[in-house]
Write a protein that holds these residues in place. Structure first.
Motif, PDB file in Angstrom:
ATOM      1  N   GLY A 243      46.858  35.475  35.249  1.00 36.18           N
ATOM      2  CA  GLY A 243      45.736  34.555  35.193  1.00 36.18           C
ATOM      3  C   GLY A 243      44.596  34.982  36.102  1.00 36.18           C
ATOM      4  N   PRO A 244      43.386  34.465  35.884  1.00 34.34           N
ATOM      5  CA  PRO A 244      42.226  34.855  36.696  1.00 34.34           C
ATOM      6  C   PRO A 244      42.416  34.598  38.185  1.00 34.34           C
ATOM      7  CG  PRO A 244      41.519  33.624  34.758  1.00 34.34           C
ATOM      8  CD  PRO A 244      43.002  33.520  34.805  1.00 34.34           C
ATOM      9  N   LEU A 245      42.952  33.447  38.551  1.00 31.45           N
ATOM     10  CA  LEU A 245      43.095  33.133  39.973  1.00 31.45           C
ATOM     11  C   LEU A 245      44.233  33.917  40.615  1.00 31.45           C
ATOM     12  CD1 LEU A 245      42.316  29.314  40.033  1.00 31.45           C
ATOM     13  CD2 LEU A 245      40.776  31.277  40.215  1.00 31.45           C
ATOM     14  N   GLU A 246      45.256  34.243  39.829  1.00 28.64           N
ATOM     15  CA  GLU A 246      46.316  35.114  40.358  1.00 28.64           C
ATOM     16  C   GLU A 246      45.754  36.501  40.635  1.00 28.64           C
ATOM     17  OE1 GLU A 246      50.712  36.926  39.116  1.00 28.64           O
ATOM     18  OE2 GLU A 246      49.636  35.580  37.748  1.00 28.64           O
ATOM     19  N   TYR A 247      44.909  36.989  39.721  1.00 26.20           N
ATOM     20  CA  TYR A 247      44.270  38.289  39.940  1.00 26.20           C
ATOM     21  C   TYR A 247      43.398  38.238  41.185  1.00 26.20           C
ATOM     22  CZ  TYR A 247      41.252  42.324  39.457  1.00 26.20           C
ATOM     23  OH  TYR A 247      40.565  43.492  39.711  1.00 26.20           O
ATOM     24  N   LEU A 248      42.628  37.157  41.348  1.00 30.70           N
ATOM     25  CA  LEU A 248      41.764  37.021  42.513  1.00 30.70           C
ATOM     26  C   LEU A 248      42.571  37.072  43.807  1.00 30.70           C
ATOM     27  CD1 LEU A 248      39.008  36.442  43.808  1.00 30.70           C
ATOM     28  CD2 LEU A 248      39.442  33.989  43.432  1.00 30.70           C
ATOM     29  N   THR A 249      43.705  36.386  43.819  1.00 30.54           N
ATOM     30  CA  THR A 249      44.556  36.407  45.011  1.00 30.54           C
ATOM     31  C   THR A 249      45.004  37.824  45.329  1.00 30.54           C
ATOM     32  OG1 THR A 249      45.363  34.151  44.690  1.00 30.54           O
ATOM     33  CG2 THR A 249      46.753  35.635  45.989  1.00 30.54           C
ATOM     34  N   ARG A 250      45.454  38.546  44.317  1.00 30.21           N
ATOM     35  CA  ARG A 250      45.942  39.905  44.545  1.00 30.21           C
ATOM     36  C   ARG A 250      44.814  40.837  44.988  1.00 30.21           C
ATOM     37  NH1 ARG A 250      50.943  41.369  43.077  1.00 30.21           N
ATOM     38  NH2 ARG A 250      52.278  39.746  42.183  1.00 30.21           N
ATOM     39  N   TRP A 251      43.621  40.633  44.438  1.00 27.52           N
ATOM     40  CA  TRP A 251      42.493  41.477  44.861  1.00 27.52           C
ATOM     41  C   TRP A 251      42.116  41.174  46.309  1.00 27.52           C
ATOM     42  CZ3 TRP A 251      40.636  45.899  44.188  1.00 27.52           C
ATOM     43  CH2 TRP A 251      39.373  46.237  44.652  1.00 27.52           C
ATOM     44  N   ARG A 252      42.108  39.914  46.674  1.00 29.96           N
ATOM     45  CA  ARG A 252      41.822  39.569  48.074  1.00 29.96           C
ATOM     46  C   ARG A 252      42.853  40.193  49.014  1.00 29.96           C
ATOM     47  NH1 ARG A 252      40.613  33.076  47.316  1.00 29.96           N
ATOM     48  NH2 ARG A 252      38.334  33.215  46.980  1.00 29.96           N
ATOM     49  N   ILE A 253      44.106  40.206  48.608  1.00 30.94           N
ATOM     50  CA  ILE A 253      45.148  40.795  49.451  1.00 30.94           C
ATOM     51  C   ILE A 253      44.947  42.297  49.574  1.00 30.94           C
ATOM     52  CG2 ILE A 253      47.621  41.173  49.720  1.00 30.94           C
ATOM     53  CD1 ILE A 253      46.497  38.268  50.245  1.00 30.94           C
ATOM     54  N   GLU A 254      44.505  42.949  48.488  1.00 30.24           N
ATOM     55  CA  GLU A 254      44.201  44.384  48.573  1.00 30.24           C
ATOM     56  C   GLU A 254      43.072  44.632  49.576  1.00 30.24           C
ATOM     57  OE1 GLU A 254      45.786  46.845  47.418  1.00 30.24           O
ATOM     58  OE2 GLU A 254      47.161  45.813  46.071  1.00 30.24           O
ATOM     59  N   LEU A 255      42.046  43.782  49.538  1.00 33.23           N
ATOM     60  CA  LEU A 255      40.941  43.916  50.488  1.00 33.23           C
ATOM     61  C   LEU A 255      41.414  43.682  51.916  1.00 33.23           C
ATOM     62  CD1 LEU A 255      38.108  42.039  48.544  1.00 33.23           C
ATOM     63  CD2 LEU A 255      38.465  44.513  48.724  1.00 33.23           C
ATOM     64  N   ALA A 256      42.267  42.675  52.089  1.00 29.99           N
ATOM     65  CA  ALA A 256      42.797  42.392  53.423  1.00 29.99           C
ATOM     66  C   ALA A 256      43.638  43.561  53.924  1.00 29.99           C
ATOM     67  CB  ALA A 256      43.631  41.110  53.392  1.00 29.99           C
ATOM     68  N   ALA A 257      44.451  44.134  53.056  1.00 25.92           N
ATOM     69  CA  ALA A 257      45.301  45.256  53.455  1.00 25.92           C
ATOM     70  C   ALA A 257      44.461  46.449  53.887  1.00 25.92           C
ATOM     71  CB  ALA A 257      46.232  45.637  52.302  1.00 25.92           C
ATOM     72  N   ARG A 258      43.361  46.693  53.192  1.00 23.57           N
ATOM     73  CA  ARG A 258      42.491  47.801  53.602  1.00 23.57           C
ATOM     74  C   ARG A 258      41.910  47.546  54.983  1.00 23.57           C
ATOM     75  NH1 ARG A 258      37.258  49.500  50.143  1.00 23.57           N
ATOM     76  NH2 ARG A 258      36.798  47.287  50.471  1.00 23.57           N
TER      77      ARG A 258
END
Length: 304
Positions: A243-258
């Motif tokens: 879903g769109p919000l699940e994708y958003l969560t995962r993208w935010r986590i990728e940004l946080a990990a970087r």
């Protein structure tokens, strides 16, 4: 931000050029599974590409290029059935950046590979087919042809910083190859990359990448693509696989990990910048996605 540009930047994409290959007569070269994404371009002549696990060989003509997106061995030959030699032996004997095999110089290939930072498999490579073949002679391939021509000129003329320029141009070529393949065969892709082929999903992806800290709702994202909430949710799930919000969560986590890998910023500051109201909110989401808290993730990097 453009999602493709965003992901390639996040993955710290780099081009690495290898020696060119000159061949003639009856010849064949066997390559071990490459690290990262392998590419070759035929600058002169023609040959046949055979990839492990792919039933049909691919005929390559002058101006063609291809990407191998997985760790598969492959063979280049003048004709099917020619016994290949080990590429490692050929390239170990390269002189002035040129490896040779066979008799003559009928064929010239330039090539190399692309390396990526962490999570490339999940974010990019799993979304691609094992082989992407870009034939010459099409309008869409003109930019790829330009990049390959300049790369060849840099490697041949060897002006100052020629290798650096050529490797940056290789990344430009990668972007255009992915664009062309997305436009030509979107059904062979999956995940967020497949979503770029759907105008409504692409608009939602672009909106999220452009402002990941915004408190997006599915209704907001649907308006960006001029569709209803239910339509976006269904099309996003069908193409991207979540879903769109699940994708958003995962993208935010990728940004946080970087940000955590880069060091320096506090977890609270990172949380604020990517759309979480508190450090604890980010920690909960981060652990749900990665299996560890942000602090444990950073500690693991230090100890590694």
């Amino acid at each position: 931000m453009d999602p493709l540009d965003d992901v390639l930047a996040l993955l710290e994409t780099q081009g690495h050029l290898s020696s060119s290959l000159v061949a003639g007569g009856q010849w064949g070269v066997r390559f071990q599974p490459p690290e990262g994404v392998k590419f070759n371009a035929v600058r002169r002549g023609s040959c046949v590409l055979e990839v492990d696990g792919i039933d049909e060989p691919i005929a390559l003509a002058q101006g063609d290029c291809y990407l191998l997106t997985g760790a598969r061995g492959f063979t280049l030959r003048s004709d099917p059935g020619v016994e290949p030699v080990d590429a490692r032996r050929i390239f170990a004997q390269a002189v002035d950046g040129v490896a040779r095999t066979g008799e003559g110089d009928d064929v010239l290939l330039i090539g190399g590979r692309f390396s990526f930072g962490s999570h490339a498999q999940d974010l990019l490579l799993d979304a691609l087919p094992p082989v992407i073949h870009v034939p010459s002679g099409t309008r869409q391939a003109e930019t790829v042809e330009w990049a390959l021509t300049v790369i060849g000129d840099e490697l041949t003329g060897r002006p100052p910083a020629s290798r650096l320029v050529a490797e940056h141009l290789a990344v430009v070529m990668l972007v255009h190859v992915l664009r062309l393949h997305l436009a030509r065969e979107p059904r062979t892709m999956s995940g967020w990359l497949a979503g770029l082929a759907d105008p409504a999903v692409a608009a939602a992806l672009t909106a999220m990448h452009g402002d990941p800290a915004r408190p997006w709702t599915v209704a907001d994202l649907a308006r960006s693509g001029a569709v209803s909430r239910s339509t976006l949710a269904a099309r996003f799930k069908e193409t991207v696989g979540q879903g769109p919000l699940e994708y958003l969560t995962r993208w935010r986590i990728e940004l946080a990990a970087r940000r955590l890998r880069q060091g320096g910023d506090t977890v609270a500051a990172i949380a604020h910048d990517i759309g979480y109201g508190s450090e604890s909110a980010l920690s909960v989401a981060f652990k749900r996605v990665t299996g560890m808290s942000p602090r444990d993730y950073r500690r693991h990097l230090v100890d590694a």
